[in-house]
Design a protein around this motif. Structure first.
Motif, PDB file in Angstrom:
ATOM      1  N   LEU A 477      38.120  -6.456  -3.234  1.00  0.00           N
ATOM      2  CA  LEU A 477      36.856  -6.471  -3.513  1.00  0.00           C
ATOM      3  C   LEU A 477      37.090  -7.135  -4.922  1.00  0.00           C
ATOM      4  O   LEU A 477      36.525  -8.197  -5.679  1.00  0.00           O
ATOM      5  CB  LEU A 477      36.277  -5.349  -3.748  1.00  0.00           C
ATOM      6  N   ARG A 478      38.510  -6.304  -5.991  1.00  0.00           N
ATOM      7  CA  ARG A 478      38.986  -6.787  -7.020  1.00  0.00           C
ATOM      8  C   ARG A 478      39.065  -8.187  -7.180  1.00  0.00           C
ATOM      9  O   ARG A 478      39.340  -9.592  -7.720  1.00  0.00           O
ATOM     10  CB  ARG A 478      39.773  -5.728  -7.830  1.00  0.00           C
ATOM     11  N   GLY A 479      40.026  -8.702  -6.193  1.00  0.00           N
ATOM     12  CA  GLY A 479      41.064  -9.787  -6.021  1.00  0.00           C
ATOM     13  C   GLY A 479      39.353 -10.763  -5.738  1.00  0.00           C
ATOM     14  O   GLY A 479      40.283 -12.314  -6.687  1.00  0.00           O
ATOM     15  N   LEU A 480      38.893 -10.884  -5.022  1.00  0.00           N
ATOM     16  CA  LEU A 480      37.770 -11.637  -4.848  1.00  0.00           C
ATOM     17  C   LEU A 480      36.596 -12.264  -5.306  1.00  0.00           C
ATOM     18  O   LEU A 480      36.129 -13.218  -6.108  1.00  0.00           O
ATOM     19  CB  LEU A 480      37.215 -11.189  -3.137  1.00  0.00           C
ATOM     20  N   SER A 481      36.859 -10.954  -6.906  1.00  0.00           N
ATOM     21  CA  SER A 481      35.106 -10.646  -7.519  1.00  0.00           C
ATOM     22  C   SER A 481      34.343 -11.654  -6.474  1.00  0.00           C
ATOM     23  O   SER A 481      34.293 -11.753  -5.592  1.00  0.00           O
ATOM     24  CB  SER A 481      35.899 -12.588  -8.513  1.00  0.00           C
ATOM     25  N   THR A 482      33.879 -10.987  -7.661  1.00  0.00           N
ATOM     26  CA  THR A 482      32.047 -10.237  -6.656  1.00  0.00           C
ATOM     27  C   THR A 482      31.533 -12.076  -6.830  1.00  0.00           C
ATOM     28  O   THR A 482      30.835 -11.810  -6.117  1.00  0.00           O
ATOM     29  CB  THR A 482      31.173  -9.890  -8.015  1.00  0.00           C
ATOM     30  N   GLU A 483      31.607 -12.969  -7.856  1.00  0.00           N
ATOM     31  CA  GLU A 483      31.697 -14.293  -8.338  1.00  0.00           C
ATOM     32  C   GLU A 483      31.276 -14.946  -6.448  1.00  0.00           C
ATOM     33  O   GLU A 483      31.133 -15.644  -5.858  1.00  0.00           O
ATOM     34  CB  GLU A 483      31.476 -15.346  -8.925  1.00  0.00           C
ATOM     35  N   GLN A 484      33.235 -14.971  -6.513  1.00  0.00           N
ATOM     36  CA  GLN A 484      33.409 -15.483  -5.013  1.00  0.00           C
ATOM     37  C   GLN A 484      32.911 -15.217  -3.868  1.00  0.00           C
ATOM     38  O   GLN A 484      32.097 -15.622  -2.831  1.00  0.00           O
ATOM     39  CB  GLN A 484      35.130 -15.011  -5.190  1.00  0.00           C
ATOM     40  N   LEU A 485      32.755 -13.536  -4.064  1.00  0.00           N
ATOM     41  CA  LEU A 485      32.120 -13.028  -2.874  1.00  0.00           C
ATOM     42  C   LEU A 485      30.075 -13.997  -2.565  1.00  0.00           C
ATOM     43  O   LEU A 485      30.234 -13.864  -1.529  1.00  0.00           O
ATOM     44  CB  LEU A 485      31.593 -11.700  -3.199  1.00  0.00           C
ATOM     45  N   PHE A 486      29.955 -14.121  -3.595  1.00  0.00           N
ATOM     46  CA  PHE A 486      28.222 -14.636  -3.390  1.00  0.00           C
ATOM     47  C   PHE A 486      28.608 -16.020  -2.989  1.00  0.00           C
ATOM     48  O   PHE A 486      28.099 -16.601  -2.286  1.00  0.00           O
ATOM     49  CB  PHE A 486      27.989 -15.098  -4.766  1.00  0.00           C
ATOM     50  N   GLN A 487      29.500 -16.743  -3.895  1.00  0.00           N
ATOM     51  CA  GLN A 487      29.797 -18.270  -3.412  1.00  0.00           C
ATOM     52  C   GLN A 487      30.673 -18.504  -1.682  1.00  0.00           C
ATOM     53  O   GLN A 487      30.009 -19.217  -0.780  1.00  0.00           O
ATOM     54  CB  GLN A 487      31.249 -18.468  -4.052  1.00  0.00           C
ATOM     55  N   LEU A 488      30.856 -17.625  -1.090  1.00  0.00           N
ATOM     56  CA  LEU A 488      31.162 -17.354   0.093  1.00  0.00           C
ATOM     57  C   LEU A 488      30.194 -16.897   0.839  1.00  0.00           C
ATOM     58  O   LEU A 488      29.708 -17.419   2.570  1.00  0.00           O
ATOM     59  CB  LEU A 488      32.200 -16.208   1.290  1.00  0.00           C
ATOM     60  N   LEU A 489      29.406 -16.068  -0.005  1.00  0.00           N
ATOM     61  CA  LEU A 489      27.933 -15.503   1.109  1.00  0.00           C
ATOM     62  C   LEU A 489      26.997 -17.350   1.233  1.00  0.00           C
ATOM     63  O   LEU A 489      26.207 -16.750   1.800  1.00  0.00           O
ATOM     64  CB  LEU A 489      27.144 -14.953   0.748  1.00  0.00           C
ATOM     65  N   SER A 490      27.047 -18.287   0.275  1.00  0.00           N
ATOM     66  CA  SER A 490      26.168 -19.075   0.657  1.00  0.00           C
ATOM     67  C   SER A 490      27.149 -20.345   0.705  1.00  0.00           C
ATOM     68  O   SER A 490      26.893 -21.549   1.129  1.00  0.00           O
ATOM     69  CB  SER A 490      25.712 -19.320  -0.839  1.00  0.00           C
ATOM     70  N   ASP A 491      28.834 -20.298   1.750  1.00  0.00           N
ATOM     71  CA  ASP A 491      28.968 -21.979   2.121  1.00  0.00           C
ATOM     72  C   ASP A 491      28.178 -21.848   3.112  1.00  0.00           C
ATOM     73  O   ASP A 491      27.364 -21.741   3.831  1.00  0.00           O
ATOM     74  CB  ASP A 491      30.180 -20.233   2.862  1.00  0.00           C
ATOM     75  N   SER A 492      28.459 -23.102   3.527  1.00  0.00           N
ATOM     76  CA  SER A 492      27.538 -24.154   3.715  1.00  0.00           C
ATOM     77  C   SER A 492      28.064 -23.762   5.817  1.00  0.00           C
ATOM     78  O   SER A 492      27.658 -24.484   5.870  1.00  0.00           O
ATOM     79  CB  SER A 492      27.604 -25.665   3.592  1.00  0.00           C
ATOM     80  N   ASP A 493      29.518 -23.361   5.621  1.00  0.00           N
ATOM     81  CA  ASP A 493      29.892 -23.031   7.282  1.00  0.00           C
ATOM     82  C   ASP A 493      29.416 -22.077   7.212  1.00  0.00           C
ATOM     83  O   ASP A 493      29.819 -20.663   6.836  1.00  0.00           O
ATOM     84  CB  ASP A 493      31.150 -23.169   7.086  1.00  0.00           C
ATOM     85  N   VAL A 494      28.540 -21.658   8.276  1.00  0.00           N
ATOM     86  CA  VAL A 494      28.384 -20.128   9.147  1.00  0.00           C
ATOM     87  C   VAL A 494      29.463 -19.682   9.437  1.00  0.00           C
ATOM     88  O   VAL A 494      29.420 -17.892   9.754  1.00  0.00           O
ATOM     89  CB  VAL A 494      27.136 -20.997  10.775  1.00  0.00           C
ATOM     90  N   ASN A 495      30.915 -20.004   9.877  1.00  0.00           N
ATOM     91  CA  ASN A 495      31.369 -19.395  10.192  1.00  0.00           C
ATOM     92  C   ASN A 495      32.544 -18.620   9.410  1.00  0.00           C
ATOM     93  O   ASN A 495      32.695 -17.298   8.880  1.00  0.00           O
ATOM     94  CB  ASN A 495      32.740 -20.225  10.480  1.00  0.00           C
TER      95      ASN A 495
END
Lengths: 642, 644
Positions: A477-495
């Motif tokens: 969680l720390r390495g990824l950062s919350t921002e990145q986590l949210f970034q990924l959750l809004s990724d255009s790719d469903v995978n």
């Protein structure tokens, strides 16, 4: 200084010959076409074998004039032909000559010439084109290559026109036609689908190709024909269980891998075979038992051999040149062979020094070899048993982690894929990989522009988080950062989205972990969940999201984050009545976890949910025809009875 | 089903297969192994009912093998060999075995199968029901070996366990190379699989196939004369063999193609070591000597001129030989003897065997009505010649009638050159260097000498005319021969015969051209009474000559046989259609003619056989020898492949 001295000298030499050369060029401008023709013929005789003369004429601007005459509709075919011959002669000279010709756009003019009805003229144009394209200074992209050009050729009837050349009595013609097909059909379903139905003299092309596979045919012909059939098979034009593939093409390609063949042939044979069997487990099984292929391939790593080094320098040179190619071809073929079948993987790994070879391959300077080695490792890493044994014995993770530093993307994609497998919960390599800073590396991969790398990065993190200890989860969680986590959750790719949700789910397991993470990231996670449930996503994504909610609902303190969020509760209620049973079930998990007896505050939660009308829905669901839903609803209702 | 049961009841192991199936097998085997002389080295066609352990049962024309032992341990292993070893001349040999049942499950099948139960009763064996008689663990482990073994290897074992025995086992996929411990080789195999075994007799290796896929080399350095062998060790195991009865699953012919190409390219690339045109000179010499040998005078001269070579023999000598050959081939043997005595004095006296052979032939020709001794009586009406079987309709178009030439040659393909020469050589060596001439030896029986003397003078006088006329025409004939010669040589291996036949026609034509009508009925000695008298008289002389030779050189069975055959002709009313009538065929003149020609050449210190034919015969013999000593490459280097 040297330049200064040299320049006048060259000038004087030039001026000497210019006089006669100029005469030739001047005659090209005569008004009488007959005299022009004679002039061109004389020029032809003058330049043959005379590089100096050629250079002079080019300098004096003969080329544009010749091209003009060649393209002029009003020129006689004889004149146009002679022009093409002279241009061909000029192209035979130095590389500079060819460059000058290319500068004058000779290719277009000559290609245009091919449309002429006159065969002699066409022949002259073709000869000239051939000379130009043989030259190393001619850029290849001027000629048709790649899928677009395959299509262009195809649309111009190349298949029909070339097909009849396959049955030519001249071996050379046959071979060129065959080569042409192998290029046309390569990774081109359109061409491949057409080829199966083309017939020459009443014989279908696949039958003709099979005949060319006969063992007394020249090796080159067998190999090229096998390539055609391989392309057609991969394009789906020929079934993988067709006897012409199983009993003809495959054995032929295996033979090409044998020690008796030339190194080039062995490389091509192995690569083609790897491509043929890549996705079909039955072909992989057949290949694996044919002529001891797995053992045969081990020989690919023995170049340059110690014998060649001593006896023959030329041979050593030859071996060295092909050593990389051989190794990468062998790795590729091993990768295909071991893609699906556990027994085959075992056989590959049991081959002499196999793991050492892969480990060495991972650190080779040649990108091609490294890539192939990683692919091979990836294929073998699909075996649970091997992950636990040979992968551990040879500490494969070490060179793999090294490959992952600063490698080109194409290697990174396969290497990170492999890492995903090595990070599986049962893999003993998991621990050392974590210790060597994998989290940081994988987190950085999730930020890559390259989609495959993002998927692999988050996939690996997901695997890593599965049943992991608290510390690892926090590190992720720390390495990824919350921002990145949210970034990924809004990724255009469903995978990417799916794997990110999977990561969240893995992070949110076991009660203390859930409570811990929710206490630190609760707000953001709840936000993200709401967002996804409201968004336009497919069933699988929503199901995964509801599962995350169910996990949160399993926490002790985390429960409250749901219970205090009416919006979320309404959503859960909504999904309980959804038309999709999977989503209904996932929503029910949430409810079950919330109303479970014997947990602190369960009474209040039960009351609140009853007030929301959840109990009514549960009653309705207990009548469901779906046994899973029905059971789940009944269990939930029992909580209320207790 | 009932029928099949009854069949196996009576036939037991050796149930005869249906003839069409056997024919199909023969056809297929011939195509697969054309170089094998099946009279000398028969091919395996089935399992041998004699060469098996008694736990093995055979059925279905000895192609199906099943196990009927206890299968308790390795001591119960049982094998069976094929009827014959694999001939080396196969080059590449292949057979397949289909696993019909892997055992245990198959046991039930056997018990319920009427056919098989019958079979078991015949052998006084009743299958025990399934376990507990057999421990479960053993049934799980299936032993089945497919491979090769030499004659005499213990059959109470699986192939591969003993010396000169090789096998691939189904339970573990290991190969066993004359050893009790196997090496990892290929996949395991079980019910439904077809396992093939290919023996490469060129490099003495063996590989197996599974369901048509080559599994790679299993054995190297195999010895010669191995038999296809299969071994079983579990009750219920059944396998079917395919020695060529069915098409093979594996494409063996493609593999053969590869080796044929390999060997032919080896031959093609064989270094000749040409020093200053030696090779070319040798080839030219071969062609030239061949032409000279057969008396193609004009062609030989033309060839010599073009190639700038010289002919060893003198023109007149060639022509003389040709004249004599023509006479023999025309059936005028008496004249031929005459001419030989005249041109090569002492030759026949030094070769009493040859003389005897000629005289026997002369007798036959008298019966035929062709010999001049009887022709002179017939007042130029030896019409019997017309109706020789196979003789062409005598018209000018015969020159282009190639197809006829071929068919004549093909009629007697066995009379090949190599064989002939060997025979004649043997007969020569039996009676080496006769120091005494026939006239001196015949002094012991003066009457016979007188006879022959008067005989010869007679014939000389009477034939003077005809022989001169013959000589006159010979030149024009020569030209024609030269023209047509190439057709004959290239078409068939029996080259000499074709040349001979051709000449024969030529002569027939010249002879016949002077005859207007032809009589369809063939008669003894042309139907002339006086001629018959003369023939009988000649027969007596011949008999005496035989007795004389017998006294001088001891018994000669060949002479006796020749004489007997010749005289037998008189025992039939129609000699042309009798068991020994074949002698009258003009084609029989050819060996006589060749022997005479060779003897003449030898007497002139020239090779009695043209080097070309010698080389051809040598190559053929070499291939035969290769087959005999087990060099498989002979199968892909046939002489026929190079004579098109």
């Amino acid at each position: 200084m040297a330049c200064v001295l040299e320049a006048p000298l060259r000038m004087s030499v030039l001026s000497e010959v210019t006089a006669s050369s100029r005469h030739y060029v001047d005659r090209l401008f005569d008004l009488d076409p007959q005299k022009v023709l004679q002039g061109v013929i004389d020029m032809k005789n003058a330049v043959i074998g005379n590089n100096k003369q050629k250079a002079n004429l080019i300098v004096l601007g003969a080329v544009p004039r010749l091209l003009y005459l060649l393209q002029q509709e009003t020129s006689s075919t004889e004149l146009r032909t002679e022009c093409a011959v002279v241009l061909g002669s000029l192209a035979m000279g130095t590389e500079n000559n060819v460059k000058s010709l290319l500068d004058c756009h000779i290719i277009t003019a000559l290609l245009q010439g091919l449309l002429s009805p006159d065969l002699k003229f066409i022949e002259a144009c073709l000869r000239c084109l051939r000379t130009i394209f043989i030259s190393p200074v001619t850029p290849e992209d001027l000629l048709y290559t790649g899928p677009d050009h395959q299509t262009i050729l195809f649309n111009h009837g190349a298949v029909q026109n070339i097909a009849h050349l396959l049955v030519s009595t001249s071996y050379k013609v046959q071979m060129q036609a065959l080569k042409c097909f192998s290029v046309l059909a390569f990774e081109n379903p359109q061409v491949s689908m057409t080829l199966v139905n083309v017939s020459v003299d009443g014989e279908l092309l696949p039958q003709i190709f099979v005949k060319m596979l006969q063992r007394d045919k020249p090796i080159e012909m067998q190999l090229t024909s096998a390539k055609c059939l391989t392309s057609m098979c991969r394009a789906g034009a020929i079934r993988t269980d067709d006897s012409c593939i199983v009993l003809k093409t495959l054995p032929c390609l295996v033979r090409m891998c044998s020690k008796e063949r030339l190194l080039e042939e062995r490389v091509e044979g192995a690569e083609t075979l790897a491509y043929l069997i890549e996705t079909d487990v039955e072909l992989q099984r057949t290949a694996s038992i044919t002529d001891h292929l797995i053992v045969m391939l081990a020989d690919y790593f023995k170049y340059p051999s110690s014998v060649s080094a001593i006896t023959d320098i030329k041979r050593l040179d030859h071996d060295l040149k092909h050593a990389h190619e051989l190794r990468q071809a062998a790795f590729k073929l091993y990768a295909s062979l071991g893609a699906n079948d556990e027994d085959i993987r075992k056989k590959i790994i049991e081959t002499e020094n196999m793991m050492d070879r892969i480990v060495n391959g991972l650190s080779e300077s040649s990108i091609k070899v490294r890539l192939a080695a990683v692919r091979c490792l990836h294929s073998l890493s699909r075996s649970v048993q091997q992950l636990r044994t040979s992968f551990q014995d040879h500490a494969v993770w070490k060179p793999l982690m090294k490959v992952l530093q600063n490698a080109p993307n194409e290697i990174l994609v396969v290497a990170s894929s492999t890492l995903c497998n090595l990070l599986l919960e049962f893999s003993p390599s998991k621990e050392p990989i974590l210790e060597s800073g994998a989290i940081e590396l994988l987190c950085s991969l999730t930020q890559s522009e390259n989609l495959a790398l993002r998927v692999n990065g988050i996939w690996a993190l997901m695997n890593m988080a599965f049943q992991a200890e608290q510390k690892i989860k926090s590190d992720i969680l720390r390495g990824l950062s919350t921002e990145q986590l949210f970034q990924l959750l809004s990724d255009s790719d469903v995978n990417v989205l799916m794997k990110t949700l999977g990561l969240l789910r893995n992070l949110l397991s076991t009660r203390p972990h859930i409570d811990h993470i929710m206490s630190t990231h609760g707000k953001q996670i709840m936000q993200a969940v709401t967002l996804i449930l409201e968004g336009e996503h497919n069933i699988e994504v929503k199901e995964q999201t509801l599962c995350i909610l169910a996990n949160i609902a399993d926490g002790t303190t985390a429960k409250e984050l749901i219970m205090t969020n009416d919006d979320i509760l309404q959503k859960i209620k909504y999904y309980m009545s959804h038309s999709n049973a999977k989503l209904q079930l996932a929503a029910m998990f949430c409810i079950s976890n919330l109303i479970w007896n014997e947990e602190e505050g369960s009474q209040e939660r039960q009351d609140k949910l009853r007030d929301m009308g959840i109990v009514d829905i549960l009653h309705k669901l207990s009548q469901s025809s779906d046994p899973n839903l029905c059971d789940k609803a009944k269990t939930a209702l029992q909580q209320y009875l207790a | 089903m009932a029928e099949a049961g009854a069949g196996s009841l009576h036939g037991g192991d050796a149930a005869p297969p249906s003839p069409p199936r056997e024919q199909e097998l023969s056809r297929r085997l011939r195509r697969l192994y054309p170089a094998v002389n099946q009279d000398e080295t028969p091919l395996p066609r089935s399992w041998s009912p004699k060469d098996k352990y008694n736990y093995i049962g055979l059925s279905q024309g000895n192609l199906r093998v099943h196990y009927k032992g206890h299968g308790k341990n390795h001591k119960d292993a049982a094998s069976v060999r094929a009827t014959h070893p694999i001939p080396a001349a196969c080059g590449i040999y292949y057979f397949e075995v289909k696993i019909v049942s892997k055992g245990r499950d198959g046991c039930c099948e056997i018990l319920h199968s009427k056919e098989e139960t019958f079979q078991e009763r015949v052998f006084g064996f009743v299958f025990s029901p399934l376990p507990p008689a057999i421990p479960e663990c053993l049934l799980e482990k299936r032993y089945m070996g497919i491979g090769l073994s030499a004659q005499g290897v213990n059959m109470n074992r699986l192939p591969g366990w003993d010396k000169h025995s090789y096998g691939y086992h189904g339970d573990d996929g290991h190969s066993f190379c004359s050893s009790g411990t196997g090496q990892p080789y290929g996949p395991t195999f079980t019910t439904g699989d077809v396992i093939g075994c290919c023996v490469n007799l060129i490099n003495n290796t063996c590989f197996y196939t599974k369901n048509g896929h080559s599994l790679g080399i299993a054995f190297t350095d195999l010895p010669a004369n191995l038999y296809p062998t299969v071994g079983l060790q579990t009750p219920g195991e059944i396998v079917d063999a395919n020695f060529g009865q069915q098409p093979f699953v594996f494409d063996i012919e493609d593999y053969m193609r590869e080796w044929r190409a390999k060997i032919q390219s080896t031959i093609k690339r064989f270094p000749i070591g040409d020093r200053l045109g030696e090779w070319q000179a040798m080839l030219q010499n071969m062609v030239s000597s061949y032409l000279v040998h057969h008396g193609y005078c004009s062609t030989a001269t033309a060839f010599a001129r073009v190639t700038d070579t010289t002919i060893q023999e003198e023109q007149t000598s060639i022509k003389n030989r040709q004249r004599i050959q023509k006479l023999v081939l025309a059936g005028r043997v008496g004249e031929a003897i005459e001419a030989t005595q005249q041109l090569y004095p002492g030759l026949l006296e030094h070769n009493p065997n040859l003389l005897f052979m000629l005289k026997c032939r002369q007798f036959v020709e008298m019966v035929n009505g062709t010999d001049s001794e009887v022709r002179c009586f017939g007042a130029r009406s030896p019409r019997s010649q017309d109706s020789y079987p196979g003789s062409p309709s005598l018209s000018p178009r015969h020159g282009s009638n190639n197809s006829h030439l071929h068919s004549t040659g093909a009629d007697s393909p066995t009379c090949s050159n190599g064989v002939m020469s060997t025979k004649s050589k043997q007969s020569h060596s039996k009676y080496p260097t006769l120091s005494s001439s026939s006239s001196s030896s015949s002094s012991s029986s003066p009457s016979s000498v007188n006879y022959s003397e008067s005989n010869s003078t007679d014939s000389t006088k009477s034939q003077q005319h005809s022989s001169t006329s013959n000589q006159e025409t010979s030149d024009s004939e020569m030209e024609m021969e030269a023209e047509h010669y190439p057709n004959g040589v290239l078409e068939n291996s029996s080259t000499r015969i074709m040349n001979g036949t051709y000449k024969h026609e030529e002569i027939l034509q010249t002879d016949e051209s002077s005859m207007e009508d032809s009589c369809p009925q063939r008669q003894l000695c042309g139907g002339n009474h006086a001629a018959t008298e003369r023939m009988i008289q000649f027969g007596r002389e011949l008999q005496m000559l035989s007795e004389q030779l017998c006294r001088e050189y001891g018994k000669n069975t060949m002479h006796k046989k020749m004489l007997q055959d010749a005289f037998s002709l008189l025992a039939y009313s129609d000699p042309w259609n009798c068991p020994v009538g074949q002698q009258l065929d003009p084609i029989q003149r050819e060996p006589v003619c060749a022997a005479l020609n060779s003897a003449i050449l030898e007497s002139q210190n020239l090779p009695k056989q043209p080097p070309l034919m010698l080389a051809l015969g040598q190559a053929s013999e070499c291939l035969r020898l290769m087959a005999r000593v087990g060099l498989g490459s002979c199968s892909f280097a046939r002489v026929d492949d190079y004579l098109h």
